[in-house]
Motif scaffolding. Structure first.
Motif, PDB file in Angstrom:
ATOM      1  N   ILE A 820       0.836  -1.203   0.000  1.00  0.00           N
ATOM      2  CA  ILE A 820       0.000   0.000   0.000  1.00  0.00           C
ATOM      3  C   ILE A 820       0.871   1.255   0.000  1.00  0.00           C
ATOM      4  CG2 ILE A 820      -1.716   1.289   1.318  1.00  0.00           C
ATOM      5  CD1 ILE A 820      -2.810  -1.342   2.323  1.00  0.00           C
ATOM      6  N   LEU A 821       1.946   1.252   0.881  1.00  0.00           N
ATOM      7  CA  LEU A 821       2.844   2.411   0.930  1.00  0.00           C
ATOM      8  C   LEU A 821       3.521   2.632  -0.409  1.00  0.00           C
ATOM      9  CD1 LEU A 821       4.321   4.657   2.425  1.00  0.00           C
ATOM     10  CD2 LEU A 821       5.989   2.964   3.186  1.00  0.00           C
ATOM     11  N   ARG A 822       4.012   1.555  -1.016  1.00  0.00           N
ATOM     12  CA  ARG A 822       4.694   1.699  -2.300  1.00  0.00           C
ATOM     13  C   ARG A 822       3.755   2.233  -3.371  1.00  0.00           C
ATOM     14  NH1 ARG A 822       9.330  -2.623  -3.708  1.00  0.00           N
ATOM     15  NH2 ARG A 822      10.565  -2.411  -1.814  1.00  0.00           N
ATOM     16  N   THR A 823       2.503   1.733  -3.341  1.00  0.00           N
ATOM     17  CA  THR A 823       1.557   2.160  -4.370  1.00  0.00           C
ATOM     18  C   THR A 823       1.173   3.625  -4.177  1.00  0.00           C
ATOM     19  OG1 THR A 823       0.671  -0.086  -4.502  1.00  0.00           O
ATOM     20  CG2 THR A 823      -0.690   1.694  -5.392  1.00  0.00           C
ATOM     21  N   MET A 824       0.885   4.007  -2.944  1.00  0.00           N
ATOM     22  CA  MET A 824       0.451   5.366  -2.688  1.00  0.00           C
ATOM     23  C   MET A 824       1.593   6.357  -2.817  1.00  0.00           C
ATOM     24  SD  MET A 824      -2.281   5.031   0.430  1.00  0.00           S
ATOM     25  CE  MET A 824      -2.680   6.760   0.215  1.00  0.00           C
ATOM     26  N   SER A 825       2.819   5.906  -2.478  1.00  0.00           N
ATOM     27  CA  SER A 825       3.949   6.836  -2.544  1.00  0.00           C
ATOM     28  C   SER A 825       4.225   7.307  -3.959  1.00  0.00           C
ATOM     29  CB  SER A 825       5.197   6.175  -1.958  1.00  0.00           C
ATOM     30  OG  SER A 825       5.590   5.061  -2.726  1.00  0.00           O
ATOM     31  N   VAL A 827       2.086   8.257  -6.091  1.00  0.00           N
ATOM     32  CA  VAL A 827       1.258   9.447  -6.295  1.00  0.00           C
ATOM     33  C   VAL A 827       1.676  10.564  -5.338  1.00  0.00           C
ATOM     34  CG1 VAL A 827      -1.098  10.338  -6.295  1.00  0.00           C
ATOM     35  CG2 VAL A 827      -0.637   7.999  -7.058  1.00  0.00           C
ATOM     36  N   ILE A 828       1.937  10.188  -4.078  1.00  0.00           N
ATOM     37  CA  ILE A 828       2.265  11.196  -3.065  1.00  0.00           C
ATOM     38  C   ILE A 828       3.552  11.933  -3.421  1.00  0.00           C
ATOM     39  CG2 ILE A 828       2.889  11.509  -0.643  1.00  0.00           C
ATOM     40  CD1 ILE A 828       1.033   9.151  -0.004  1.00  0.00           C
ATOM     41  N   ILE A 829       4.546  11.181  -3.880  1.00  0.00           N
ATOM     42  CA  ILE A 829       5.822  11.822  -4.230  1.00  0.00           C
ATOM     43  C   ILE A 829       5.624  12.842  -5.339  1.00  0.00           C
ATOM     44  CG2 ILE A 829       8.069  11.386  -5.287  1.00  0.00           C
ATOM     45  CD1 ILE A 829       8.086   8.700  -3.759  1.00  0.00           C
ATOM     46  N   LEU A 830       4.817  12.483  -6.355  1.00  0.00           N
ATOM     47  CA  LEU A 830       4.562  13.417  -7.441  1.00  0.00           C
ATOM     48  C   LEU A 830       3.860  14.672  -6.922  1.00  0.00           C
ATOM     49  CD1 LEU A 830       4.620  14.058 -10.450  1.00  0.00           C
ATOM     50  CD2 LEU A 830       2.429  12.850 -10.698  1.00  0.00           C
ATOM     51  N   ILE A 831       2.903  14.478  -6.003  1.00  0.00           N
ATOM     52  CA  ILE A 831       2.186  15.616  -5.436  1.00  0.00           C
ATOM     53  C   ILE A 831       3.149  16.511  -4.645  1.00  0.00           C
ATOM     54  CG2 ILE A 831       0.403  16.280  -3.783  1.00  0.00           C
ATOM     55  CD1 ILE A 831      -1.131  13.750  -4.584  1.00  0.00           C
ATOM     56  N   ILE A 832       4.012  15.877  -3.840  1.00  0.00           N
ATOM     57  CA  ILE A 832       4.959  16.659  -3.030  1.00  0.00           C
ATOM     58  C   ILE A 832       5.914  17.460  -3.908  1.00  0.00           C
ATOM     59  CG2 ILE A 832       6.841  16.508  -1.354  1.00  0.00           C
ATOM     60  CD1 ILE A 832       5.482  14.073  -0.173  1.00  0.00           C
ATOM     61  N   ILE A 833       6.440  16.817  -4.958  1.00  0.00           N
ATOM     62  CA  ILE A 833       7.363  17.518  -5.862  1.00  0.00           C
ATOM     63  C   ILE A 833       6.659  18.687  -6.525  1.00  0.00           C
ATOM     64  CG2 ILE A 833       8.698  17.319  -7.982  1.00  0.00           C
ATOM     65  CD1 ILE A 833      10.110  16.067  -5.691  1.00  0.00           C
ATOM     66  N   ALA A 858      13.261  17.441  -0.560  1.00  0.00           N
ATOM     67  CA  ALA A 858      14.054  16.452   0.173  1.00  0.00           C
ATOM     68  C   ALA A 858      13.161  15.425   0.846  1.00  0.00           C
ATOM     69  CB  ALA A 858      14.929  17.164   1.206  1.00  0.00           C
ATOM     70  N   SER A 859      12.012  15.862   1.379  1.00  0.00           N
ATOM     71  CA  SER A 859      11.109  14.896   2.013  1.00  0.00           C
ATOM     72  C   SER A 859      10.536  13.925   0.979  1.00  0.00           C
ATOM     73  CB  SER A 859       9.980  15.638   2.734  1.00  0.00           C
ATOM     74  OG  SER A 859       9.164  16.347   1.806  1.00  0.00           O
ATOM     75  N   ALA A 860      10.289  14.403  -0.250  1.00  0.00           N
ATOM     76  CA  ALA A 860       9.820  13.512  -1.302  1.00  0.00           C
ATOM     77  C   ALA A 860      10.875  12.471  -1.641  1.00  0.00           C
ATOM     78  CB  ALA A 860       9.448  14.322  -2.544  1.00  0.00           C
ATOM     79  N   LEU A 861      12.137  12.889  -1.714  1.00  0.00           N
ATOM     80  CA  LEU A 861      13.216  11.949  -2.011  1.00  0.00           C
ATOM     81  C   LEU A 861      13.409  10.959  -0.865  1.00  0.00           C
ATOM     82  CD1 LEU A 861      15.794  14.415  -3.639  1.00  0.00           C
ATOM     83  CD2 LEU A 861      14.325  12.768  -4.799  1.00  0.00           C
ATOM     84  N   ILE A 862      13.214  11.423   0.367  1.00  0.00           N
ATOM     85  CA  ILE A 862      13.318  10.507   1.507  1.00  0.00           C
ATOM     86  C   ILE A 862      12.191   9.473   1.464  1.00  0.00           C
ATOM     87  CG2 ILE A 862      13.155  10.369   4.021  1.00  0.00           C
ATOM     88  CD1 ILE A 862      14.569  13.075   4.147  1.00  0.00           C
ATOM     89  N   LEU A 863      10.976   9.933   1.131  1.00  0.00           N
ATOM     90  CA  LEU A 863       9.860   8.989   0.994  1.00  0.00           C
ATOM     91  C   LEU A 863      10.148   7.977  -0.104  1.00  0.00           C
ATOM     92  CD1 LEU A 863       7.037   8.028   1.696  1.00  0.00           C
ATOM     93  CD2 LEU A 863       6.119   9.797   0.155  1.00  0.00           C
ATOM     94  N   LEU A 864      10.751   8.431  -1.184  1.00  0.00           N
ATOM     95  CA  LEU A 864      11.119   7.517  -2.259  1.00  0.00           C
ATOM     96  C   LEU A 864      12.147   6.495  -1.768  1.00  0.00           C
ATOM     97  CD1 LEU A 864      10.944   6.787  -5.310  1.00  0.00           C
ATOM     98  CD2 LEU A 864      12.805   8.437  -5.693  1.00  0.00           C
ATOM     99  N   VAL A 866      12.578   5.513   1.395  1.00  0.00           N
ATOM    100  CA  VAL A 866      11.935   4.604   2.346  1.00  0.00           C
ATOM    101  C   VAL A 866      11.107   3.553   1.615  1.00  0.00           C
ATOM    102  CG1 VAL A 866      10.215   4.477   4.190  1.00  0.00           C
ATOM    103  CG2 VAL A 866      11.941   6.285   4.216  1.00  0.00           C
ATOM    104  N   SER A 867      10.435   3.964   0.559  1.00  0.00           N
ATOM    105  CA  SER A 867       9.540   3.048  -0.158  1.00  0.00           C
ATOM    106  C   SER A 867      10.281   2.093  -1.075  1.00  0.00           C
ATOM    107  CB  SER A 867       8.518   3.856  -0.965  1.00  0.00           C
ATOM    108  OG  SER A 867       7.775   4.716  -0.127  1.00  0.00           O
ATOM    109  N   PHE A 868      11.299   2.574  -1.784  1.00  0.00           N
ATOM    110  CA  PHE A 868      11.914   1.764  -2.837  1.00  0.00           C
ATOM    111  C   PHE A 868      13.424   1.578  -2.675  1.00  0.00           C
ATOM    112  CE2 PHE A 868       8.131   3.798  -4.642  1.00  0.00           C
ATOM    113  CZ  PHE A 868       7.446   2.697  -5.133  1.00  0.00           C
TER     114      PHE A 868
END
Length: 953
Positions: A820-825, A827-833, A858-864, A866-868
């Protein structure tokens, strides 16, 4: 032109390291053109200065503090400039042949020499006291480096340190005196202070300022009792001694005394302190010189003696200020003329004698008089140079030293008619002491020549048979000592060109060069001065033949110098006392250091707030406190209080984060969206960084079985600091007598910077310096983290941690397998960027800005990550984040510097409205470029830290 002349040696010194590419060329040949060119430049200016013209040039530096780079060339400064450059050229020539090309650190030698030359030029040309002080201390630094040139020798290091400590002590005292003069006059300009001199004598700070300035001059010019550094400074190479310690640096104090005479002369304290200090130094130095067995030590004490003579003459010459505009002023200005003339003569004969001693040491490999003798036949040219230089120093005709010595006697004899300074008929004592010192001067001059070159040759005490030096080595002292004859022949021409303009400048314009002119010639008739000279020669010859049999004049013994023992004992006492005192508080405990710092903060700030009558803590300006604010503060305080009691690091981080998020909520309530965004993202990134650092921390130890102790001191200190901070906040709102600066920012944000978001405008425009320095600090911190982690990675892991180290290399320790985190991230990463880009471009007029946008990215890259995993981040954005940090800093600095192209101050921004295709009327501001630099630097910093902790480059 004057600024270029001072700057040239420094610029040339910066080029010295490039001479490594010319290994077959002696560095001295590349340095020699500098003093030669400067000497030629100022010789060209000699006719203008001789005519009475004063050349000046000013460059603004810190006008708000009254400090400008003001340079002045008059008769007094021109004399010193010609000595610095002329003798400097001869010393460089001499050093080329004295110091072999293969000598270690030879390029450093010339770098230090040029540094000293430029510093001395700055001292003698500066009109601003603060600029003069800056160059003054630079001469001490350069002298320290030159004396310690052979730093492997313990005596060289000792002499360098002693000269530094004593002269810098005097320099600091002089600095205080200069500031007292500023308090009295409101100016640092020497000329402006001299113009106000008449109204200063009654000021309560006048005498302290005078004493402090004289301390600087006396320490620099080796006056008793501060003379002890000069003999030990003779450990420097002989070219250094010939330049610094006979012709230039030691005369800086004489320069200062003469330059400040228009300010302080005319009061009896100045006359007595300067003249008596000089006379005591003259007598002491001449007596000590006789007792030396080392040629350079003999010359060192003779230098002290001669400096005392000139200082005494300057003090006596100041008596002319007691009789302004009268014939008596001209009468007493004879002493100033004698001081200037002897200063020139001393530079000539002492510089040549130092070079002679260097030649003797170079050829005989010793300077010990007990091992020398009979060198006259082996080194006839060197003997001739020594004979002329020593006889000029002794004051014998037909050399120029005889003329200035006769003028010295005349000035001392004239003092018997001086009553203005509270003196009586016993002023004849000046003449008596001057005559006795001259006898000793005659004796040590004979010792220098005839104990070295006369008598029996002692080859058994020498390592090799001496021979005459090369023509290159002899050229400089021959040219220099020949001036002792030339000046004796063309004395009146020398007086009209150099001496009279210098005397006029020293008198502060009270006398013109024509009025200051004193005819100088050999025969004045059968005067008291002539009989004094005959007595010097007669008694001097007797003492020379018998001094070895007189116990009081026995050879100097090691350790018998009481002042040196006092210096050594005082230095040891300071070191041991400082070490014991430091050990009392430097316990190695960070807790103790924090207690010291915080208690001092509480005492200094809290005490000021509580006991200052103008501080008020009224709360009438505050808005009422709401229920929501109370609830948020209680949660925040509870979270912070729970951190020390957390049983795991995860809980501690969660408590810390919750406190931070409560602060974010407070910012939202107080309608500060920029701060809320920044705080929220910082807390998020901080939590991730804390979690990443877990793998480097040891496991928490169980404390269940340990007895917990409550530290009351910690509680008291923490409560005191909290109370102090609260008082500061209350006082800031209740006691400020000024209109809040926020009004200026609110009113000028759009008009002056073209932005409606006041917070962002403050960060990139009004307070852009703060932001620039902050991103620099962040960049340095990221490199520090990177360096420490890489250094730790090179160490071999312990056996017990091998598995842990191997596990750390497998990948990002927080990589999630949650689908779920990988799938949602994705979209979330694109929104954050996308949101971060919006914040960046909208930040000048709406909430946002480069700093917030960078943290979002930077938080978007960190989420990326963490997820991948980090490898995915590397593939998606393959950049070197350390390089990105450097690029960001460069963009910010270049944008800030671009204002120079338009004649605007650093970090000035421009904005305007432009009609762009599709977009229509659009506002463009250069602040966006600065914000881009901030954005790149912050992203680079955060990701550099992340990748460093991960263990990747």
């Amino acid at each position: 032109m004057l600024h270029a002349a001072v700057l040239l040696p420094f610029l040339w010194a910066a080029l010295i390291p490039l001479m490594k590419r010319l290994p077959r060329v002696h560095p001295g040949w590349a340095v020699l053109p500098v003093p030669v060119a400067l000497f030629a430049l100022f010789i060209v200016l000699l006719p203008r200065v001789r005519s009475g013209e004063v050349l000046s040039a000013t460059l603004p530096w810190m006008p708000g503090l009254g400090i400008d780079l003001s340079l002045v060339l008059d008769g007094w400064s021109l004399l010193f400039v010609l000595l610095i450059t002329g003798i400097g050229a001869l010393v460089v020539w001499y050093s080329i042949f004295y110091m072999s090309r293969g000598m270690e650190s030879l390029r450093n030698f010339y770098l230090y020499l040029l540094l000293f030359m430029g510093s001395m030029l700055g001292v003698v040309l500066s009109d601003n006291l603060m600029v003069l002080y800056a160059f003054w201390e630079l001469t001490s630094v350069a002298s320290f480096l030159l004396i310690a040139f052979w730093y492997r020798r313990e005596r060289s290091r000792y002499g360098a340190l002693k000269s530094m400590l004593i002269t810098v002590f005097g320099g600091l005292a002089m600095f205080a005196g200069f500031n007292l003069l500023y308090v009295m006059t409101g100016s640092y300009s020497i000329r402006e202070i001299a113009a106000q001199a008449a109204g200063l004598t009654g000021h309560s700070l006048f005498l302290p300022a005078m004493i402090l300035v004289l301390l600087g001059a006396f320490t620099k010019s080796a006056q008793f009792p501060f003379h002890i550094w000069l003999p030990d400074a003779m450990e420097a190479p002989t070219p250094v001694s010939a330049y610094l310690h006979s012709a230039t640096m030691v005369k800086a104090g004489l320069y200062l005394v003469a330059r400040m005479s228009p300010v302080f002369a005319g009061v009896s304290e100045w006359f007595w302190i300067v003249s008596l200090t000089g006379l005591i130094t003259l007598c002491y130095g001449s007596f000590k010189a006789i007792r030396q067995t080392d040629l350079k030590a003999l010359l060192a004490y003779s230098t002290i003696s001669q400096l005392g003579l000139i200082m005494c003459l300057l003090g006596v010459g100041s008596a002319s200020a007691f009789f302004p505009g009268t014939e008596q002023a001209v009468f007493f200005s004879l002493a100033t003329t004698a001081a200037v003339f002897h200063l020139i003569n001393h530079a000539v004969f002492k510089g040549s004698l130092f070079m002679v001693v260097g030649i003797v040491d170079h050829e005989a490999n010793t300077r010990d008089l007990r091992n020398l003798g009979g060198l006259m036949r082996l080194m006839p040219v060197t003997f001739t140079i020594a004979l002329i230089g020593a006889f000029s120093m002794a004051g014998l005709p037909p050399f120029s030293g005889f003329l200035s010595k006769e003028m010295f006697f005349t000035a001392m004899v004239n003092l018997r008619d001086f009553e203005a300074a509270g003196a009586g008929s016993w002023m004849i004592g000046f003449a008596v002491l001057a005559w006795i010192a001259s006898v000793f001067t005659f004796v040590y001059s004979l010792i220098l020549v005839f104990k070295t070159f006369g008598g029996k040759l002692q080859l058994d005490k020498l390592d090799n048979k001496p021979h005459e030096a090369s023509a290159g080595l002899l050229a400089a002292p021959v040219l220099l000592v020949s001036l002792a004859l030339v000046f004796a022949v063309v004395t009146n021409g020398l007086a009209a060109s150099l001496i009279d303009p210098a005397v006029a400048a020293v008198n502060g314009g009270a006398l013109t060069a024509q009025q200051a002119h004193v005819p100088i010639h050999f025969w004045h008739g059968w005067t008291p001065e002539l009989f004094m000279t005959l007595g010097v020669v007669g008694l001097g010859l007797i003492l020379y033949r018998t001094y070895t049999r007189l116990r009081i004049m026995d050879r100097e013994r090691s350790g018998r110098e009481g002042l040196n023992r006092l210096y050594n004992g005082g230095l040891n006492l300071l070191e041991s006392g400082g070490r014991r005192g430091t050990d009392l508080y430097m316990t190695g405990s960070v807790r103790h250091y924090l207690i010291y710092i915080l208690l001092f903060l509480v005492a200094a700030v809290g005490g000021t707030l509580l006991f200052s009558p103008n501080i008020r803590f009224g709360m009438d300006r505050y808005a009422p406190i709401t229920f929501y604010e109370v609830g948020l503060v209680l949660v925040m305080v509870g979270s912070a209080a729970a951190v020390p009691f957390a049983r795991s690091r995860v809980n501690a981080i969660l408590f810390t984060g919750s406190a931070g998020y409560m602060v974010t909520a407070l910012f939202l309530i107080f309608r500060a969206p920029d701060l809320a965004l920044t705080q929220m993202i910082v807390e998020t990134v901080s939590v991730i960084l804390f979690l990443l650092c877990f793998k480097y921390l040891p496991k928490l130890k169980s404390v269940k079985t340990e007895k917990l102790t409550f530290k009351w001191l910690n509680l008291i200190v923490a409560a005191a600091v909290g109370a102090t901070m609260t008082l500061i906040a209350l006082a800031a709102m209740g006691s400020s007598p000024f209109v809040p600066i926020s009004e200026y920012f609110l009113n000028g944000s759009y008009e002056l910077a073209g932005g409606k978001n006041v917070v962002n405008v403050i960060l990139v425009d009004f307070r852009g310096f703060d932001t620039l320095f902050e991103i620099m600090v962040l960049g340095i911190a990221s490199l520090g983290i990177y360096g420490m982690i890489k250094l730790g990675a090179r160490t071999k892991p312990e056996a017990g941690n091998a598995q842990q180290a191997a596990a750390n290399q497998k990948g990002f320790p927080l990589v999630s397998n949650d689908v779920i985190l990988r799938t949602m991230s994705r979209v979330i990463i694109l929104i954050i960027i996308t949101f971060s880009l919006y914040l960046f471009f909208a930040g000048h007029n709406n909430p946002g800005g480069g700093f917030i946008a960078a943290l979002m990215t930077a938080s978007a890259l960190i989420l990326l990550a963490v997820s991948f995993g980090m490898d995915t981040v590397r593939r998606v954005l393959p950049v070197n984040y350390r390089l990105m940090t450097a690029i960001g800093l460069s963009v910010a600095i270049l944008t800030a510097s671009g204002s120079f192209l338009f004649g605007a101050p650093f970090l000035s921004h421009a904005f305007g409205h432009f009609d762009l295709p599709i977009l229509g009327d659009t506002e463009l501001a250069t602040a966006v470029l600065f914000d881009l630099g901030v954005y790149l630097a912050v992203v680079g910093v955060v990701m550099t830290i992340i990748f460093s902790i991960k263990g990747e480059d």
